[in-house]
Write an enzyme that holds these catalytic residues in place. Structure first.
Site, PDB file in Angstrom:
ATOM      1  N   CYS A 178       1.595  19.593   8.708  1.00  0.00           N
ATOM      2  CA  CYS A 178       0.167  19.432   8.976  1.00  0.00           C
ATOM      3  C   CYS A 178      -0.194  20.002  10.342  1.00  0.00           C
ATOM      4  CB  CYS A 178      -0.208  17.955   8.905  1.00  0.00           C
ATOM      5  SG  CYS A 178      -1.968  17.641   9.146  1.00  0.00           S
TER       6      CYS A 178
ATOM      7  N   CYS B 251      -3.228  14.155  15.997  1.00  0.00           N
ATOM      8  CA  CYS B 251      -3.618  13.061  15.106  1.00  0.00           C
ATOM      9  C   CYS B 251      -2.605  11.921  15.156  1.00  0.00           C
ATOM     10  CB  CYS B 251      -3.740  13.608  13.681  1.00  0.00           C
ATOM     11  SG  CYS B 251      -4.110  12.348  12.450  1.00  0.00           S
TER      12      CYS B 251
ATOM     13  N   CYS C 192       0.262  10.218  11.605  1.00  0.00           N
ATOM     14  CA  CYS C 192       1.698  10.357  11.339  1.00  0.00           C
ATOM     15  C   CYS C 192       2.462  10.337  12.650  1.00  0.00           C
ATOM     16  CB  CYS C 192       1.999  11.667  10.615  1.00  0.00           C
ATOM     17  SG  CYS C 192       1.343  11.774   8.941  1.00  0.00           S
TER      18      CYS C 192
ATOM     19  N   CYS D  73      -5.877  17.209   5.823  1.00  0.00           N
ATOM     20  CA  CYS D  73      -4.891  16.146   6.025  1.00  0.00           C
ATOM     21  C   CYS D  73      -3.907  16.205   4.864  1.00  0.00           C
ATOM     22  CB  CYS D  73      -5.564  14.774   6.080  1.00  0.00           C
ATOM     23  SG  CYS D  73      -4.375  13.410   6.211  1.00  0.00           S
TER      24      CYS D  73
ATOM     25  N   GLN E  75      -2.058  -1.670  -2.016  1.00  0.00           N
ATOM     26  CA  GLN E  75      -1.107  -0.782  -1.381  1.00  0.00           C
ATOM     27  C   GLN E  75      -1.678   0.639  -1.332  1.00  0.00           C
ATOM     28  OE1 GLN E  75       1.421  -1.735   0.193  1.00  0.00           O
ATOM     29  NE2 GLN E  75       1.962  -3.734  -0.645  1.00  0.00           N
TER      30      GLN E  75
ATOM     31  N   ASN F 181      -1.323  -8.289  -8.012  1.00  0.00           N
ATOM     32  CA  ASN F 181      -0.495  -7.090  -8.138  1.00  0.00           C
ATOM     33  C   ASN F 181       0.894  -7.417  -8.693  1.00  0.00           C
ATOM     34  OD1 ASN F 181       0.121  -4.254  -7.648  1.00  0.00           O
ATOM     35  ND2 ASN F 181       1.333  -4.942  -5.899  1.00  0.00           N
TER      36      ASN F 181
ATOM     37  N   GLU G 159      -3.179 -17.750  -2.794  1.00  0.00           N
ATOM     38  CA  GLU G 159      -3.771 -16.756  -1.904  1.00  0.00           C
ATOM     39  C   GLU G 159      -4.806 -17.439  -1.016  1.00  0.00           C
ATOM     40  OE1 GLU G 159      -5.322 -13.840   0.121  1.00  0.00           O
ATOM     41  OE2 GLU G 159      -3.609 -13.430  -1.191  1.00  0.00           O
TER      42      GLU G 159
ATOM     43  N   ASP H 287       4.906 -12.248  -0.679  1.00  0.00           N
ATOM     44  CA  ASP H 287       4.445 -10.931  -0.217  1.00  0.00           C
ATOM     45  C   ASP H 287       3.376 -11.118   0.854  1.00  0.00           C
ATOM     46  OD1 ASP H 287       3.859  -8.250   0.082  1.00  0.00           O
ATOM     47  OD2 ASP H 287       2.651  -8.122  -1.736  1.00  0.00           O
TER      48      ASP H 287
ATOM     49  N   CYS I 222       6.098  -6.191   4.969  1.00  0.00           N
ATOM     50  CA  CYS I 222       5.608  -4.992   5.648  1.00  0.00           C
ATOM     51  C   CYS I 222       5.924  -5.032   7.139  1.00  0.00           C
ATOM     52  CB  CYS I 222       4.102  -4.817   5.433  1.00  0.00           C
ATOM     53  SG  CYS I 222       3.115  -6.205   6.019  1.00  0.00           S
TER      54      CYS I 222
END
Length: 478
Positions: free
Chosen positions: A76, A86, A89, A168, A278, A312, A328, A381, A409
């Site tokens: 990129c 940017c 990333c 992008c 996600q 999910n 939740e 999760d 995560c």
């Protein structure tokens, strides 16, 4: 005309040892740790020092004297290490397979250094597409006269400025192609100075929604221009006037167009473009499939899904078990999860409960266990904050499911929670591994499998059972 004197920074040569969680090279010089943007392990580099503190310094590569065999040319044009590059990333200069190896090391290091836990088995990593994978994005909008007008894109690295992006490579191609037209659209609106954000959502069937965050009402002319853009680029336009719940489609028929697609389970889940889902659809499909397999279900089992969101995991789990309860913190997500269960013909096998899981306690667990008639398997999760309260309950209780799958995560909070479960509750980490949900970034998505073992002897009996906060406590942000 005399030119302003440029600041001259000190430069040093070092050998790079490893990467940190942000994708910076790590070296040592004069007894201090040095973090070097743009450097890779095994390289010798000359770097310029940007900041110096008593115990560490920060720099960026000025010259690569001996390159790594895993260094690649970034694809990129927005990727770089200097001002204006940017921030979307961090590791396009590192071979994608090596990025995954790095993330596996981050996970195992966190489990050991934070949790003093070693998984019995390392799961093979899950891969998806390396490019065009990002189906969710929040793009900042700024009118920058010095750069020719409106910019739409990610923030620059370590900055509140917006990168000057005309393409992008981690966004789907059709979204990348809309970056410049989005600039022109915003410039043409009467509220160009009052439109700070565009949120992008692409679903598993190729439908695309753009959410315009507007701080002032649109004129009739504005509406006409937005609708013309939507028609030309085949997207649904949404308007958001306040928080995420205020987002609404400009045309009602677009309200349920976006869907998560999980073909293995014949499940489709409608979602709003501002709902949490996600960002990488292909990886999500692989992740859900792996989690269901790792739980080892049969049709007699009862399952609990904590931090269930839109369902999910819950709805696929319901296709392989007798009954599933999803819990939740958000009432809105719970309502949409229930609607998803009805739409997929799974309402009779599912139950959804709104509860603040950051205040979960043993009394909550006992009540859930008794109402379900026992829980055979459990999936967790959580958001980046992890599931500390839930882990403490599982460590303390004698009512234990035979297996837990924990999707994370954040390796640090996963390691903390695994430490609670293993050292306080006797649980065993049977397996753990990474899933490359965010290629070219330092984000580490992982999965762990835990099973109960003998509890360690308690040094002293607790005075009383853990107290509960009120179930009506304000749910934590998900």
């Amino acid at each position: 005309m005399s030119r302003g004197k440029e600041k001259v920074r000190a430069q040093y040569e070092v050998d790079v040892e490893k990467l940190d969680i942000d994708g910076r090279g790590v070296a040592h010089r004069d007894g201090k740790v040095v973090f070097i943007e743009g450097a890779l392990p095994t390289e010798r580099v000359r770097y310029e020092e940007l900041r110096s503190k008593p115990s560490f310094s920060i720099g960026r590569v000025a010259e690569i004297l001996k390159p790594s065999a895993q260094r690649v040319t970034p694809r990129c044009p927005n990727f770089g290490i200097g001002p204006g590059s940017c921030g979307g990333c961090a590791m396009q200069h590192l071979d994608p397979a090596a990025q995954v190896d790095f993330k596996q090391t981050v996970l195992t290091d966190a489990l050991w250094h934070i949790g003093k836990v070693v998984p019995e088995t390392i799961l093979p990593p899950l891969y998806g597409e390396f490019w065009g994978y990002r189906h969710r994005a929040r793009l900042t909008v700024r009118n920058v006269a010095k750069k020719g007008g409106v910019l739409v894109g990610f923030h620059e690295k370590s900055s509140s400025y917006v990168a000057d992006m005309t393409e992008c490579h981690i966004l789907p191609q059709h979204v990348s192609d809309m970056l410049v037209p989005m600039r022109k659209l915003v410039e043409s609106l009467t509220i160009a100075q009052r439109l700070p954000q565009i949120e992008v959502a692409v679903d598993g069937e190729g439908h695309t929604a753009l959410v315009l965050r507007i701080l002032e009402p649109l004129t009739a002319e504005d509406v006409a221009k937005i609708e013309a853009f939507a028609e030309q680029y085949k997207v649904d336009m949404w308007l958001q006037t306040k928080g995420p719940e205020s987002a609404a489609p400009m045309h009602p028929e677009a309200a349920d167009r976006l869907k998560l697609v999980l073909d293995e389970f014949n499940v489709r889940i409608a979602f709003k473009p501002t709902d949490f889902t996600q960002v990488n659809h292909r990886l999500n499909v692989e992740m859900v499939s792996r989690a269901v397999r790792l739980l080892g279900l049969d049709e007699s089992m009862k399952v609990a899904d904590f931090f269930c969101g839109l369902g999910n995991f819950t709805l696929p789990l319901a296709t392989r078990s007798a009954r599933v309860v999803g819990i939740e913190g958000s009432e809105g997500l719970v309502a949409r999860a229930r609607a998803g269960a009805v739409a997929n013909g799974l309402a009779a096998k599912t139950e959804f409960v709104a509860r603040n899981l950051f205040t979960w306690c043993e009394n909550d667990w006992n009540e859930l266990w008794n109402r379900m008639g026992g829980i055979d398997r459990m999936l967790i999760d959580p958001p980046r904050e992890g599931a500390q309260a839930v882990s403490q309950v599982l460590a303390a209780t004698d009512l234990r499911p035979a297996r837990v799958v924990y999707v994370s995560c954040n390796p640090a909070t996963l390691a903390r929670d695994c430490a609670i479960l293993t050292h306080e509750g006797g649980w065993k980490v049977r397996a753990a591994g990474v899933m490359n949900m965010f290629p070219h970034t330092g984000h580490v998505e992982s999965i762990a499998v835990l099973e109960p073992g003998p509890k360690p002897e308690k040094k002293a009996a607790p005075e009383e059972a853990q107290a509960c906060e009120s179930p009506t406590a304000e749910p934590a942000a998900q």
